[in-house]
Design a protein around this motif. Structure first.
Motif, PDB file in Angstrom:
ATOM      1  N   CYS A   6      35.749  27.009  56.345  1.00  0.00           N
ATOM      2  CA  CYS A   6      35.160  28.284  56.738  1.00  0.00           C
ATOM      3  C   CYS A   6      33.892  28.035  57.545  1.00  0.00           C
ATOM      4  O   CYS A   6      33.232  27.012  57.418  1.00  0.00           O
ATOM      5  CB  CYS A   6      34.844  29.121  55.507  1.00  0.00           C
ATOM      6  SG  CYS A   6      33.740  28.323  54.340  1.00  0.00           S
ATOM      7  N   ALA A   7      33.544  28.987  58.381  1.00  0.00           N
ATOM      8  CA  ALA A   7      32.382  28.840  59.244  1.00  0.00           C
ATOM      9  C   ALA A   7      31.103  28.786  58.425  1.00  0.00           C
ATOM     10  O   ALA A   7      31.031  29.251  57.295  1.00  0.00           O
ATOM     11  CB  ALA A   7      32.329  30.000  60.233  1.00  0.00           C
ATOM     12  N   ILE A   8      30.074  28.211  59.030  1.00  0.00           N
ATOM     13  CA  ILE A   8      28.806  27.992  58.346  1.00  0.00           C
ATOM     14  C   ILE A   8      27.842  29.128  58.661  1.00  0.00           C
ATOM     15  O   ILE A   8      27.669  29.519  59.814  1.00  0.00           O
ATOM     16  CB  ILE A   8      28.198  26.654  58.800  1.00  0.00           C
ATOM     17  CG1 ILE A   8      29.143  25.515  58.411  1.00  0.00           C
ATOM     18  CG2 ILE A   8      26.821  26.447  58.217  1.00  0.00           C
ATOM     19  CD1 ILE A   8      28.785  24.207  59.065  1.00  0.00           C
ATOM     20  N   GLU A  36      35.504  29.136  65.236  1.00  0.00           N
ATOM     21  CA  GLU A  36      34.591  28.795  64.150  1.00  0.00           C
ATOM     22  C   GLU A  36      33.142  28.992  64.584  1.00  0.00           C
ATOM     23  O   GLU A  36      32.318  29.531  63.838  1.00  0.00           O
ATOM     24  CB  GLU A  36      34.829  27.345  63.727  1.00  0.00           C
ATOM     25  CG  GLU A  36      34.057  26.930  62.489  1.00  0.00           C
ATOM     26  CD  GLU A  36      34.375  25.509  62.068  1.00  0.00           C
ATOM     27  OE1 GLU A  36      33.912  25.118  60.982  1.00  0.00           O
ATOM     28  OE2 GLU A  36      35.069  24.806  62.811  1.00  0.00           O
ATOM     29  N   ALA A  37      32.824  28.564  65.801  1.00  0.00           N
ATOM     30  CA  ALA A  37      31.462  28.725  66.307  1.00  0.00           C
ATOM     31  C   ALA A  37      31.120  30.201  66.491  1.00  0.00           C
ATOM     32  O   ALA A  37      30.011  30.641  66.166  1.00  0.00           O
ATOM     33  CB  ALA A  37      31.307  27.977  67.628  1.00  0.00           C
ATOM     34  N   ALA A  45      32.911  36.043  71.702  1.00  0.00           N
ATOM     35  CA  ALA A  45      33.503  34.786  72.157  1.00  0.00           C
ATOM     36  C   ALA A  45      32.918  34.369  73.500  1.00  0.00           C
ATOM     37  O   ALA A  45      32.676  33.182  73.748  1.00  0.00           O
ATOM     38  CB  ALA A  45      35.019  34.926  72.255  1.00  0.00           C
ATOM     39  N   VAL A  46      32.655  35.340  74.366  1.00  0.00           N
ATOM     40  CA  VAL A  46      32.089  35.037  75.687  1.00  0.00           C
ATOM     41  C   VAL A  46      30.700  34.431  75.545  1.00  0.00           C
ATOM     42  O   VAL A  46      30.364  33.421  76.181  1.00  0.00           O
ATOM     43  CB  VAL A  46      32.037  36.307  76.561  1.00  0.00           C
ATOM     44  CG1 VAL A  46      31.267  36.036  77.855  1.00  0.00           C
ATOM     45  CG2 VAL A  46      33.443  36.797  76.873  1.00  0.00           C
ATOM     46  N   GLY A  67      39.144  25.122  73.799  1.00  0.00           N
ATOM     47  CA  GLY A  67      38.789  25.745  72.530  1.00  0.00           C
ATOM     48  C   GLY A  67      38.469  24.773  71.414  1.00  0.00           C
ATOM     49  O   GLY A  67      38.252  25.184  70.274  1.00  0.00           O
ATOM     50  N   PHE A  68      38.407  23.479  71.729  1.00  0.00           N
ATOM     51  CA  PHE A  68      38.140  22.447  70.717  1.00  0.00           C
ATOM     52  C   PHE A  68      36.987  21.581  71.202  1.00  0.00           C
ATOM     53  O   PHE A  68      37.048  21.008  72.296  1.00  0.00           O
ATOM     54  CB  PHE A  68      39.389  21.593  70.495  1.00  0.00           C
ATOM     55  CG  PHE A  68      39.189  20.444  69.539  1.00  0.00           C
ATOM     56  CD1 PHE A  68      39.307  20.630  68.171  1.00  0.00           C
ATOM     57  CD2 PHE A  68      38.889  19.174  70.012  1.00  0.00           C
ATOM     58  CE1 PHE A  68      39.129  19.568  67.290  1.00  0.00           C
ATOM     59  CE2 PHE A  68      38.708  18.109  69.143  1.00  0.00           C
ATOM     60  CZ  PHE A  68      38.826  18.312  67.779  1.00  0.00           C
TER      61      PHE A  68
END
Length: 274
Positions: A6-8, A36-37, A45-46, A67-68
């Motif tokens: 899960c995201a931080i 995740e970011a 997302a942008v 995306g990675f």
């Protein structure tokens, strides 16, 4: 091992891209996805991609696949990316694909490569385009039954990398000689791999591979003086009684007598550097 947890979130406070990355590294993680970011930063997302792009321009990050992202520590800034073996497990989990490091890359991990390969080779179920990350290049080679091929876990500073077992590596090398610098180099590697080969595992791999691969492998192992490893493989081939197959399919083989017990047509001279 799960690379995408899960995201931080840092105590509910707004998180900058640099803070997000620093916290990942503190947890021993060096790979993450755009999603995740975005979740961690709490932005669109942008906006996330723009923030990550700025870090890429500073050589803090690399993006080997869309995306990675890969965090690039100072010791790897000159290369512009982590070594392939450090991020491939996370990338393949991100893509949801089975894989293993194979061919010359696997041979290197088994101590059988005379020199470091210039490109990292990964076996996958379907063809994929080569990727470049800084100075690091990754080639994907298709093998349909990749999920059935036996592998071993090799510990890297970032986790565990799946590599083909010695026997699986041997079969892949004879199956894809054009990806292994030719049969001379394949024979040289087999001479080094031979001590790690097991007759029973060779039989299991033969059942998962084209019979012609087993024929060529048996011949080449005998050529490099590893006859003690081939008895069970020779019996397997004898029972299958396959059609004669050329050692090098791309070269003429008309009029060449087959060599028993491998039913191989030796239409090229192979010289191992041993």
């Amino acid at each position: 091992m799960c690379y995408f947890a899960c995201a931080i979130h840092l105590k509910g406070k707004p998180v900058t891209a640099m803070q997000f990355i620093s916290d990942l590294v503190a947890r021993g993680r060096y790979c993450f996805s755009t999603e995740e970011a975005t979740d961690a930063l709490g932005t669109t997302a942008v906006a996330t991609r723009a923030a990550l792009r700025r870090l890429r321009q500073k050589d803090e990050l690399a993006m080997p696949s869309r995306g990675f992202y890969v965090v690039v520590p100072p010791e790897f800034r000159n290369a512009g990316c982590l070594p392939a073996g450090h991020f491939i497990p996370a990338l393949m989990e991100h893509l949801g694909e089975k894989y293993y490091a194979g061919l010359l890359s696997a041979a290197e991990y088994h101590g059988a490569a005379h020199q470091r390969p210039q490109i990292f080779q990964v076996m996958v179920a379907r063809n994929k385009p080569e990727i470049t990350c800084g100075k690091v290049r990754v080639m994907f080679v298709a093998r349909k039954n990749v999920a059935q091929i036996p592998t071993a876990d090799f510990k890297t500073p970032r986790g565990y990398l799946k590599i083909s077992t010695p026997a699986a590596t041997a079969f892949d090398l004879v199956g894809y000689p054009n990806h292994a610098a030719g049969l001379d180099n394949v024979a040289t590697i087999l001479a080094e791999l031979a001590e790690h080969l097991d007759g029973e595992e060779l039989i299991r791999l033969a059942a998962l591979s084209p019979i012609a691969w087993a024929q060529r492998l048996g011949y080449l192992l005998e050529l490099v003086g590893a006859q003690k490893k081939t008895a069970k493989l020779a019996k397997f081939i004898s029972e299958k009684n396959p059609e004669p197959t050329p050692l090098t399919p791309s070269r003429p083989f008309e009029g060449i007598s087959q060599l028993k017990p491998w039913n191989i047509l030796v239409n090229t001279l192979v010289e191992a550097d041993i």
